[in-house]
Motif scaffolding. Structure first.
Motif, PDB file in Angstrom:
ATOM      1  N   UNK A  71       9.623  16.421   1.295  1.00 17.45           N
ATOM      2  CA  UNK A  71       9.168  16.893  -0.006  1.00 17.45           C
ATOM      3  C   UNK A  71       8.794  15.728  -0.922  1.00 17.45           C
ATOM      4  N   UNK A  72       9.494  14.592  -0.758  1.00 17.96           N
ATOM      5  CA  UNK A  72       9.229  13.437  -1.615  1.00 17.96           C
ATOM      6  C   UNK A  72       8.395  12.379  -0.902  1.00 17.96           C
ATOM      7  N   UNK A  73       7.806  12.746   0.242  1.00 19.22           N
ATOM      8  CA  UNK A  73       7.059  11.765   1.029  1.00 19.22           C
ATOM      9  C   UNK A  73       5.870  11.180   0.298  1.00 19.22           C
ATOM     10  N   UNK A  74       5.106  12.040  -0.400  1.00 14.21           N
ATOM     11  CA  UNK A  74       3.935  11.560  -1.119  1.00 14.21           C
ATOM     12  C   UNK A  74       4.325  10.570  -2.210  1.00 14.21           C
ATOM     13  N   UNK A  75       5.394  10.867  -2.939  1.00 10.06           N
ATOM     14  CA  UNK A  75       5.843   9.965  -3.992  1.00 10.06           C
ATOM     15  C   UNK A  75       6.174   8.587  -3.435  1.00 10.06           C
ATOM     16  N   UNK A  76       6.851   8.563  -2.272  1.00 12.04           N
ATOM     17  CA  UNK A  76       7.222   7.285  -1.675  1.00 12.04           C
ATOM     18  C   UNK A  76       5.991   6.470  -1.281  1.00 12.04           C
ATOM     19  N   UNK A  77       4.987   7.135  -0.706  1.00 13.31           N
ATOM     20  CA  UNK A  77       3.790   6.411  -0.292  1.00 13.31           C
ATOM     21  C   UNK A  77       2.995   5.908  -1.492  1.00 13.31           C
ATOM     22  N   UNK A  78       2.761   6.800  -2.451  1.00 10.19           N
ATOM     23  CA  UNK A  78       1.944   6.439  -3.606  1.00 10.19           C
ATOM     24  C   UNK A  78       2.568   5.301  -4.399  1.00 10.19           C
ATOM     25  N   UNK A  79       3.889   5.234  -4.404  1.00  7.71           N
ATOM     26  CA  UNK A  79       4.564   4.230  -5.232  1.00  7.71           C
ATOM     27  C   UNK A  79       4.354   2.799  -4.753  1.00  7.71           C
ATOM     28  N   UNK A  80       3.901   2.639  -3.495  1.00 11.44           N
ATOM     29  CA  UNK A  80       3.795   1.268  -2.973  1.00 11.44           C
ATOM     30  C   UNK A  80       2.375   0.856  -2.592  1.00 11.44           C
ATOM     31  N   UNK A  81       1.406   1.790  -2.605  1.00 11.76           N
ATOM     32  CA  UNK A  81       0.089   1.433  -2.080  1.00 11.76           C
ATOM     33  C   UNK A  81      -0.619   0.349  -2.887  1.00 11.76           C
ATOM     34  N   UNK A  82      -0.350   0.290  -4.191  1.00 12.24           N
ATOM     35  CA  UNK A  82      -1.113  -0.653  -5.008  1.00 12.24           C
ATOM     36  C   UNK A  82      -0.594  -2.077  -4.956  1.00 12.24           C
ATOM     37  N   UNK A  83       0.685  -2.274  -4.598  1.00 16.94           N
ATOM     38  CA  UNK A  83       1.264  -3.610  -4.661  1.00 16.94           C
ATOM     39  C   UNK A  83       0.564  -4.580  -3.712  1.00 16.94           C
ATOM     40  N   UNK A  84       0.350  -4.155  -2.484  1.00 19.13           N
ATOM     41  CA  UNK A  84      -0.317  -5.028  -1.522  1.00 19.13           C
ATOM     42  C   UNK A  84      -1.702  -5.410  -1.986  1.00 19.13           C
ATOM     43  N   UNK A  85      -2.472  -4.423  -2.467  1.00 16.72           N
ATOM     44  CA  UNK A  85      -3.837  -4.694  -2.913  1.00 16.72           C
ATOM     45  C   UNK A  85      -3.850  -5.624  -4.120  1.00 16.72           C
ATOM     46  N   UNK A  86      -2.984  -5.386  -5.088  1.00 15.44           N
ATOM     47  CA  UNK A  86      -2.988  -6.196  -6.302  1.00 15.44           C
ATOM     48  C   UNK A  86      -2.570  -7.636  -6.021  1.00 15.44           C
ATOM     49  N   UNK A  87      -1.621  -7.817  -5.101  1.00 14.30           N
ATOM     50  CA  UNK A  87      -1.236  -9.174  -4.720  1.00 14.30           C
ATOM     51  C   UNK A  87      -2.395  -9.874  -4.023  1.00 14.30           C
ATOM     52  N   UNK A  88      -3.072  -9.142  -3.131  1.00 19.47           N
ATOM     53  CA  UNK A  88      -4.235  -9.704  -2.446  1.00 19.47           C
ATOM     54  C   UNK A  88      -5.348 -10.027  -3.445  1.00 19.47           C
ATOM     55  N   UNK A  89      -5.557  -9.155  -4.452  1.00 15.56           N
ATOM     56  CA  UNK A  89      -6.566  -9.422  -5.475  1.00 15.56           C
ATOM     57  C   UNK A  89      -6.249 -10.707  -6.238  1.00 15.56           C
ATOM     58  N   UNK A  90      -4.975 -10.913  -6.532  1.00 13.09           N
ATOM     59  CA  UNK A  90      -4.575 -12.125  -7.250  1.00 13.09           C
ATOM     60  C   UNK A  90      -4.914 -13.364  -6.430  1.00 13.09           C
TER      61      UNK A  90
END
Length: 462
Positions: A368-387
């Motif tokens: 039930x909380x699977x989507x929340x767990x995935x969405x909460x971390x997807x941006x960190x990798x991209x933003x670190x790579x962007x930096x």
């Protein structure tokens, strides 16, 4: 090695193992970029952004588009001088060195593997809502299988099918825009005409801090335009096309995002204060506004479009993830079998990306909380790579090629501002996302240390 591409498709020419087939034009790059981003990406986060920004949701996307433009501009600078698959991995390797290059690719993997998983899950959830008798994890798995087969067929074939899906999404978006304008002209607005840019007043006076806080969530809608750069070795006519496609996709989707959130905010009968007080209503706020103002038929049409569009957003993401794994394996940073190609298609890398994505999406689909767990971390990798991307621009042009065509505003000022923006968004991210990102980074540093001790060297790039 040559393989038949199927009925009605010319047989692919022989392409040496380890090389990618040049098949893509400007339109194909734009299709992949728009598919990955998705023209109606704000649908799922509209309610959250409306609540966070005190009703100034269209302004959030104006600011987010400008903020991401700095990153798009840095991509355009680097893809011209490093036209290689692997995107930020290749750029950081050339601009900052082998170690930072590996870390950039490692952090981008977190983004490229999980974003398709989120998109597949969105597709499964939407289809389950339309056909409840079939479990959402079954729909999710089916979407993974179909899009993986298209990616294995070849980047050109996937782009052709993707173009049809993208056309469908844009038609549905146009139907929404026309319907919204008709309703607004006939019945008037639920909120003030300027409220999507100034706030609806239900939570007090306009607050810039609230808008900036919402921007940290809104940037999730844009993640994917950068994936265009991973196809640099498969484009015909030079890397300038890739740079133009990156900038075009960001500008085009920025206009779409601002327009659709502006219109739906005017139709929204619920205030931003009520959405903030009742978080359960945020996820369906876009659909609820459309249902109440236009009708259930448009609600269903948007839902079907979102289901199909999400699956093909994952197709583009999976293709980009395969290219990243291929590039890192070719550079001996991942197992070498991932760098093998068949008829110019990195099928082994695509299959590994598909298996990882299916595991993540399947796990989340059963919780039930699977989507929340995935969405909460997807941006960190991209933003670190962007930096690290912004740092690569400075490293390549200002440090390594000082005085050789350096533009201080393009190669220093813009990337420094861009890095400041991405770091600020990372700081605003959720605690869970920050922890996951830190753990993933720590694992990457350990892998890098082991490789360095074993003397794994970068192959000759000449």
């Amino acid at each position: 090695m040559s393989a038949s591409a199927g009925p009605g498709v010319p047989e692919a020419p022989d392409v040496p193992d380890g090389r990618l087939r040049r098949d893509l034009g400007f339109r194909d790059l734009v299709v992949y970029g728009l598919l990955f981003i998705a023209p109606m990406a704000p649908v799922g986060v509209f309610g959250t952004l409306d609540a966070k920004s005190h009703g100034a949701v269209a302004l959030v996307y104006v600011v987010a588009t400008v903020a991401m433009a700095f990153t798009a501009f840095s991509y355009a600078q680097m893809v011209r001088v490093v036209p290689q698959a692997g995107s930020v991995f290749a750029y950081a390797r050339v601009g900052l060195g082998r170690g930072p290059g590996f870390i950039a690719g490692w952090m981008a993997m977190l983004d490229y593997v999980l974003i398709p998983a989120v998109a597949y899950l969105f597709s499964g959830i939407a289809m389950n809502a339309l056909v409840p008798s079939v479990s959402r994890w079954v729909w999710t798995a089916l979407a993974v299988v179909i899009t993986t087969l298209l990616n294995l067929w070849g980047v050109r074939a996937a782009a052709r099918v993707g173009f049809l899906v993208l056309a469908m999404e844009i038609v549905v978006l146009l139907v929404f825009v026309v319907s919204a304008i008709v309703v607004l002209a006939r019945d008037g607005t639920q909120r003030d005409w300027l409220s999507p840019l100034t706030g609806d007043g239900s939570q007090g006076a306009f607050a810039l801090s609230a808008v900036i806080g919402a921007v940290s969530v809104a940037v999730l809608s844009y993640l994917g335009f950068d994936a265009i750069a991973t196809f640099a070795e498969e484009v015909t006519g030079g890397s300038a096309k890739v740079a133009r496609a990156v900038l075009f996709c960001l500008a085009f989707t920025g206009v779409l995002f601002v327009a659709q959130t502006y219109l739906v905010a005017l139709l929204e009968p619920t205030t931003s204060a009520q959405l903030a007080a009742e978080p359960a209503k945020q996820g369906s706020a876009f659909y609820d506004a459309v249902d109440a103002s236009v009708g259930g038929w448009l609600h269903d049409l948007v839902a079907v479009s979102k289901a199909i569009g999400a699956a093909f957003a994952a197709l583009a993401g999976q293709a980009a993830a395969g290219r990243l794994l291929f590039a890192m394996a070719r550079d001996r940073r991942l197992p070498r079998f991932l760098s093998r190609t068949e008829s110019g298609v990195p099928r082994f890398a695509i299959l590994v990306a598909a298996v990882i994505t299916l595991a993540a999406a399947g796990w989340a689909a059963r919780r039930d909380d699977g989507l929340d767990h995935l969405v909460s971390v997807v941006d960190i990798g991209a933003l670190t790579a962007f930096t690290l991307l912004h740092a690569s621009v400075v490293g390549y042009f200002v440090v390594r090629h000082r005085g050789d065509g350096v533009s201080w505003w393009r190669h220093l000022l813009i990337p420094v501002i861009g890095a400041g923006i991405t770091v600020a968004v990372i700081v605003e991210a959720s605690g869970t996302a920050q922890v996951v990102g830190a753990v993933w980074l720590a694992v990457g540093l350990v892998v890098l240390g082991v490789q360095s001790r074993r003397g794994i060297m970068e192959p000759d790039q000449n």
